[in-house]
Structures are given as C-alpha cells and as structure tokens.
Motif scaffolding. Structure first.
Motif, mmCIF file in Angstrom:
data_model
loop_
_atom_site.group_PDB
_atom_site.id
_atom_site.type_symbol
_atom_site.label_atom_id
_atom_site.label_comp_id
_atom_site.label_asym_id
_atom_site.label_seq_id
_atom_site.Cartn_x
_atom_site.Cartn_y
_atom_site.Cartn_z
ATOM 1 N N VAL A 546 41.036 49.027 36.592
ATOM 2 C CA VAL A 546 39.945 48.138 36.195
ATOM 3 C C VAL A 546 38.835 48.242 37.229
ATOM 4 N N ASP A 547 37.630 48.519 36.771
ATOM 5 C CA ASP A 547 36.476 48.592 37.667
ATOM 6 C C ASP A 547 35.557 47.416 37.420
ATOM 7 N N ILE A 548 35.171 46.753 38.498
ATOM 8 C CA ILE A 548 34.267 45.615 38.384
ATOM 9 C C ILE A 548 32.994 45.946 39.137
ATOM 10 N N LYS A 549 31.900 45.878 38.423
ATOM 11 C CA LYS A 549 30.589 46.081 39.066
ATOM 12 C C LYS A 549 29.965 44.715 39.271
ATOM 13 N N GLY A 564 41.052 39.103 32.171
ATOM 14 C CA GLY A 564 41.556 40.274 31.442
ATOM 15 C C GLY A 564 42.305 41.265 32.315
ATOM 16 N N VAL A 565 42.375 40.965 33.612
ATOM 17 C CA VAL A 565 43.147 41.823 34.515
ATOM 18 C C VAL A 565 44.627 41.499 34.329
ATOM 19 N N GLN A 566 45.484 42.511 34.429
ATOM 20 C CA GLN A 566 46.921 42.295 34.238
ATOM 21 C C GLN A 566 47.709 42.776 35.455
ATOM 22 N N VAL A 567 48.863 42.144 35.646
ATOM 23 C CA VAL A 567 49.759 42.607 36.708
ATOM 24 C C VAL A 567 50.099 44.073 36.416
ATOM 25 N N PRO A 612 46.709 43.267 42.377
ATOM 26 C CA PRO A 612 47.234 41.900 42.318
ATOM 27 C C PRO A 612 48.749 41.928 42.125
ATOM 28 N N LYS A 613 49.428 41.012 42.805
ATOM 29 C CA LYS A 613 50.892 41.047 42.807
ATOM 30 C C LYS A 613 51.511 40.154 41.725
ATOM 31 N N GLY A 614 50.747 39.182 41.253
ATOM 32 C CA GLY A 614 51.348 38.302 40.254
ATOM 33 C C GLY A 614 50.283 37.559 39.469
ATOM 34 N N TYR A 636 35.947 33.558 40.751
ATOM 35 C CA TYR A 636 37.380 33.620 40.440
ATOM 36 C C TYR A 636 37.678 34.854 39.607
ATOM 37 N N ILE A 637 38.863 35.406 39.834
ATOM 38 C CA ILE A 637 39.358 36.457 38.952
ATOM 39 C C ILE A 637 40.741 36.037 38.453
ATOM 40 N N ARG A 638 40.911 36.131 37.134
ATOM 41 C CA ARG A 638 42.169 35.702 36.506
ATOM 42 C C ARG A 638 43.062 36.925 36.288
ATOM 43 N N VAL A 639 44.323 36.776 36.662
ATOM 44 C CA VAL A 639 45.289 37.854 36.470
ATOM 45 C C VAL A 639 46.380 37.366 35.528
ATOM 46 N N SER A 640 46.606 38.112 34.451
ATOM 47 C CA SER A 640 47.591 37.727 33.438
ATOM 48 C C SER A 640 48.783 38.671 33.513
#
Ligand code: K7E
Ligand code: CUA
Length: 667
Positions: A546-549, A564-567, A612-614, A636-640
């Motif tokens: 995933v690339d974030i600009k 939308g980022v995932q473990v 991200p680890k979790g 914030y960045i959400r990790v699912s």
C-alpha cells in the motif's frame, strides 16, 4: 589509534622515568587558570545573533558522523550523518537514503570516521565539499557544503582499515585511501602466520572532482606494512603523495612490541603522475574486485547503488619510478606537507625527534640513485640524502603537524600532552603549551593547505578526566581552542565534542555561508511519489503493498485519515513537505513503527516503510514543532484484519478520491 596505542604510549612513558614525571604533572590538571590569558572570554565570545568567524568540521570517530562547530565560540551547529544511521532525521532508515549505506557486505549502519578533508582549488580549501573516511569497512563519503548532507559514498576494495584517507590532491582530482591492515589480496583463506608471504597493502587513488561519479582510478600494490596517514604534495611537490607506514617488521601478532623493533619505518613517496602514465600505457592489471558506489540523485533526492567489479592495480615492479621509500623514525603516524610543498614532516610516535624530509633533496637523491636497498621494486632512499632536519627534544609521542602559513609548524605530542611550535628551516622549538590530555590531531583552519588561516588552533584530546562535570565512566572527548596569532600560544576555550573527533578541518565562514541552499524547489522534485499539492495525495494498493502519498504543511497532513490497510500489508508513507520557506521542517512518525521518524526539509519527499502488526487504529503526528498548531498536526490510519472488506480510503479532495477509485479498479 585509540586504546592499543594509548596503552603502548603509557608503556613508553613508564620506560622513561623522567618523562613519566613530566606526564604526571601534566595530568594533574594543575593550573590552566594561569595559562588562560585575561581577555580569553572576550576572544571567544560571539554575541547572541552574531556569527562565528570559522566553520570547523570534526569527525565523529566511532559515531560515524561529522559535527559542525563555530569558532571561536565552540558552539555546536549541526551533526551530519554519514556512515551511521541517524534516528534524529531518519538517515539510513528512510527508503530514500538506505542505499547510501550499502556495501558488498550488505547494509552497514555504522562506521568509524577519522579524517574530514575539505575539497581544494589550487591547494586551498574551496568550500565545495567535505570528504570523510570510513575506517572499518573502507569507504569515502562526500558531503555537499551547500546542504551539509552526505551525497555520495564509495567503497574501497582490496583494503582493510581505510585510515590514510581521504586526503586530497590540490584540485581534488583525487582523494586517497590506504590500507591500515595488510590483507591477502585477493582476500582468501590462508594461515595468519603466512603474513610475510601472503599479505599486501594497497594505496588507492579515487577520482573526486565530479559529484556522483567517484571511482577508483587505480590502486598501487604495496609491501604488507600498515599504512597510516597521507598528504599530497603541493607547489613544487605537486604530483606526489606521501604516506606513512609502520610495522615494516611485518608482524602479525602483538604489534605493540613486535612492530616497534625497527628504528626506522618508511614514508612512501608516490609519484601519481607516473602512476597515471603507467595506467595509460596499459601497465596496470585489471583485477576483479567488487565494491559499491552510492550517490544521491540530485532531483529525486533518492540514493542509488551500483556495484562495480574491477579495479586497475599497479605493481611497482612493472612501473619503475612510481614509489620510493623514505626511511623515517620510528613507527610514524602523521605525515604533513608544509604550505610551500618543500618539507614533509613525519610524526614518529616512538621517535625522540620530529624528522623532516626535503622534497628537493628527495628529487636529487632519486636522480643520484642514492638508494639503500630495494623492497619489492621500491627503492629505499638514504635517510641522510633526503632529510632536511630534525626537531630535537620536541616532547614525547609526536603525532600530527599543521602549519600557520607564517613559517611555523605545530605538532601534537600525545604522550607529553602538549602542542609544540617550531620553526621551519631552523627546526628550533619556539613555544609549547600543555593540553588536557593526550592530544591526537590538531587543526588550524587551512593548516594542511597552501594558505593556512593561522589565527586559531584546535587541539583534539583523547582524555578529559577532570575537565568537565563528570558523567559516569565515559566523559566527552575534548577540544581546546588556542590563539596562535601572536608569538606565544594562548589557551582560550575548552569544549566537549561528539564521539572521538580525531581530525577536523576548518575554513572561514564567509567561503560557504552565502552559498547555502534554503529549500528544495518543489517544482523540481522528481521523486516518483512526490505530492505537490494537497489534493494530489491518496492511497493505492498493489497486491499487499500500500502506497500513501501525503503532504505536510503548517499545520496538517493531507490526507490525515486513512483506511483499508490490512494486516499482512506493507505500507509506504511517502510524505512531501510542500513548504517553500527556509528552515520550516516537518516530521512524521507512526505508532509502533520499527524505524524512526522522517524529518523533511522543505520541498523534499521521504518514505517510511511500515508493516502493521495487528488490527487497530494508529495515530501519526508531526515530530518537529513547526507552528502554533503543531500539536494539531496529526492523523490516523486504520488497520483491518487480512481479507477485510473495508475499502481503501484517504480523506482528501474529490479529485483524489476519484484517483483512488481508478487505482482500485486497476487492482
Ligand atoms: Cu591520529 Cu585516525 Cu588521524 Cu586518531 S588518527 S588521533
Ligand atoms: Cu509540522 Cu509540527
């Protein structure tokens, strides 16, 4: 040159009773007060808002970095990361600069830097670049002095311990590196006690006058001694380079004893113009040798690495006239050439005199073939035929010499902890001043060049003991500023240093201060992940990447909410500081990241890699107090969980949402 030498130096002291007493006195720290002249405070006082007269660049020794101080104040202005990762700004951690630390041994996050060297034009420091060596895994770095940033690093193959480095020729056509440790060349599995048979030294000449294009011009294969320091000729001796060597005994164990047997070792005088001829005439062999060359592309500001695979190696046997040995007492350390280019001064650590060779006499001795013998095709000149003079009773443990441009030389005395001033030509000692304690190098701005600015001298001392408030077992190493403008040296100031300073170089601030880059032009930023305006940010997925600009500007990031980022993903934050104003930095750090922050100069893009680890929501924030609302500069960045149906989302403009849509379609 740290511990082992210190120990042997102490031994040497112990063996000379009377001198032992002298040293004991010096270490008592007795009466510096009396050595400091009444006006010292005003001589070093630089009023708030005023500038120092000189920049000085000190090596960080085992910190692997360079520190920049102002003189005469001794104020620390900056740390420049070179060979070591630097959490303070992410050098060697962020994706753009990681390739700078690539070597054929893989990624190396540390080295031991000893000798900063300013580039020169016609033998005078010109303020374009600063070079510095890596001692452990031999490399040379170039620092651009419009930005105070490391731009280029080249590895030196067939070498181990790049200590005699990176001294420059008078127009910085070359900088050099010589092996401190001789090694089998090529390095293979042989018994260590086959040293005399299998181990060799090399002297390397590296082209240095074109940024981004440093390369090994040629190497000279040498007998298996330890090569320690070097300096280029200048004026009449232009075209020659002088290197000290010790361990001419070729011992491979207990060097402190076994390498101190011979009364004389050698200064190797190298005619590098002759070496160039031999290369042109095809007398240099191409040897397979792997080494890395890393440099920063000037517009994308992304470091690149290339592997090179061969060097030109000259054997003196097949190139007569390329090297001569000048016998030099005893286990010499420094070798320094005076501003006229006539005198070559050696610092014989264990010698009772300071030997000075004459370039004119050396030329004559070569013409007369005044040779004592030959070693592996290298003629050894007769000591008496090349010696200009000896400074008698200079003190104990002479190491390094610099010059004031007024006919005087200043030599550091490690064992007797003093700086000794003596006159070129008459060799008489005219003044001495104690320093605290165990001085290594000393530095006069321009003091190894054709035109020293002979106003101040900086002594760089190994031991601090009682000079500062104690800080546990480890004390800061120490620099001392000495006024050399008059007949008598005057102690002005003590200041602590970062790491072990070894050597420093200095020059008048006026040469570089008006050439400073104030920001990187955003319009010229060619980083493929640059974001030039707020609406151009976004998030894209390519498989598990995933690339974030993102942009940073006072006082927000855009986007600042990401989902939308995932473990299992690897996330790259590409952050661009879109400020176009001097000294307005932003930082970027995210909770749980395994590497440090990014620090972004105006107009610059930097990339932080994050796995991200979790699942969870992770805040990120600006780490540089940039504005009144700096504390509001966050996101914030959400990790699912892996396989989640949460959509990729970046809360920027409609336009970039549309781009995100496109990117998603492209998956
Ligand atoms: Cu004398 Cu590495 Cu130049 Cu230290 S070296 S002092
Ligand atoms: Cu940007 Cu604080």
């Amino acid at each position: 040159m740290k511990t082992s030498f210190k120990r042997s130096a102490m031994l040497a002291v112990a063996s000379i009773g009377a001198i032992g007493i002298l040293y004991a006195c010096a270490t008592k720290g007795a009466t510096t007060q009396s050595l400091v002249s009444g006006d010292a405070a005003s001589r070093v006082y630089v009023a708030p808002g005023s500038y120092d007269e000189f920049y000085t660049f000190m090596s960080g020794g085992y910190s692997g970095q360079v520190s920049v101080y102002g003189l005469p104040s001794g104020r620390l202005l900056k740390l420049i990361p070179v060979f070591s990762q630097f959490p303070e700004d992410g050098y060697g951690y962020n994706e753009e600069t990681k390739p700078m630390l690539q070597t054929t041994y893989g990624f190396l996050p540390w080295d031991d830097s000893h000798h900063p060297e300013l580039s020169q034009t016609d033998g005078v420091p010109d303020g374009r670049w600063l070079f510095i060596n890596a001692n452990n895994t031999p490399r040379i770095a170039r620092i651009d002095l419009t930005r105070f940033e490391t731009d280029e690093i080249i590895q030196i193959p067939n070498s181990a311990g790049g200590h005699a480095s990176p001294f420059t020729t008078p127009n910085s056509k070359y900088v050099v590196s010589a092996t401190r440790f001789s090694v089998p060349i090529p390095n293979t599995d042989v018994p260590i006690d086959s040293y005399k048979k299998n181990f060799k030294g090399t002297l390397s000449f590296i082209t240095a006058d074109q940024p981004g294009k440093m390369d090994i011009a040629f190497q000279i294969l040498m007998p298996g001694y330890n090569y320690d320091l070097g300096h280029a000729g200048k004026g009449p001796s232009d075209g020659w380079f002088f290197f000290t060597s010790y361990n001419s005994e070729q011992s491979n164990t207990k060097l402190e004893e076994n390498a101190s047997q011979n009364d004389k070792d050698f200064v190797a005088a190298v005619n590098y113009k002759r070496a160039e001829e031999c290369v042109t005439q095809g007398k240099a062999a191409s040897r397979p040798s792997d080494y890395m060359h890393n440099w920063i592309d000037s517009t994308s500001r992304i470091a690149k690495s290339e592997k090179k695979t061969s060097v030109k190696m000259i054997d003196p046997q097949s190139c007569p006239g390329i090297v001569y040995y000048l016998p030099t007492p005893k286990s010499p350390h420094g070798v320094d050439v005076d501003p006229t280019g006539e005198y070559i001064v050696a610092g014989g650590k264990l010698a009772t005199v300071i030997p000075v060779h004459s370039f004119t006499k050396m030329q004559k001795a070569i013409a007369d073939k005044a040779f004592e013998k030959e070693i592996d095709g290298i003629p050894v000149l007769k000591y008496d035929a090349v010696m200009a003079g000896e400074v008698q009773k200079p003190g104990l443990g002479p190491l390094h010499t610099e010059f004031d441009g007024k006919g005087y030389a200043y030599t550091s005395m490690f064992i007797s902890s003093e700086v000794v001033k003596w006159k070129l030509g008459t060799w008489e000692v005219v003044d001495r001043i104690p320093v605290y304690y165990s001085i290594g190098h000393l530095m006069i701005p321009g003091g190894d060049s054709k035109k020293p600015w002979g106003k101040y001298l900086v002594a760089m001392n190994k031991i601090t003991k009682d000079r500062y408030l104690p800080t546990g077992p480890e004390m800061a190493q120490s620099a001392q500023l000495i006024d050399i403008s008059g007949d008598k040296m005057k102690m002005l100031l003590d200041f602590p240093t970062i790491g072990e300073p070894h050597y420093a170089q200095g020059l008048p601030a006026s040469i570089i201060k008006d050439k400073q880059l104030k920001y990187h032009k955003l319009a010229e930023n060619t980083n493929p992940w640059v974001t030039k305006s707020e609406n151009d940010g976004g998030i894209t997925r390519t498989g598990k990447r995933v690339d974030i600009k993102m942009i940073a500007i006072r006082s927000h990031f855009a986007p600042d909410n990401l989902e939308g980022v995932q473990v299992g993903d690897t996330v790259y934050f590409h952050v661009t500081n879109i400020e176009q104003d001097w000294d307005i930095l932003h930082g970027f750090a995210v909770l749980g990241a395994n590497t440090p922050e990014l620090i972004l100069a105006p107009g610059e893009t930097r990339t932080l890699k994050w796995i991200p680890k979790g699942p969870g929501v992770y805040p990120f924030y600006c780490t540089d107090f940039c504005s009144a609302l700096h504390q509001e500069m966050q996101g914030y960045i959400r990790v699912s969980p892996a396989g989640s149906s949460v959509k990729l989302m970046a809360n920027v403009s409609k336009k970039s949402q549309a781009q995100i849509g496109d990117a998603k379609k492209g998956q």
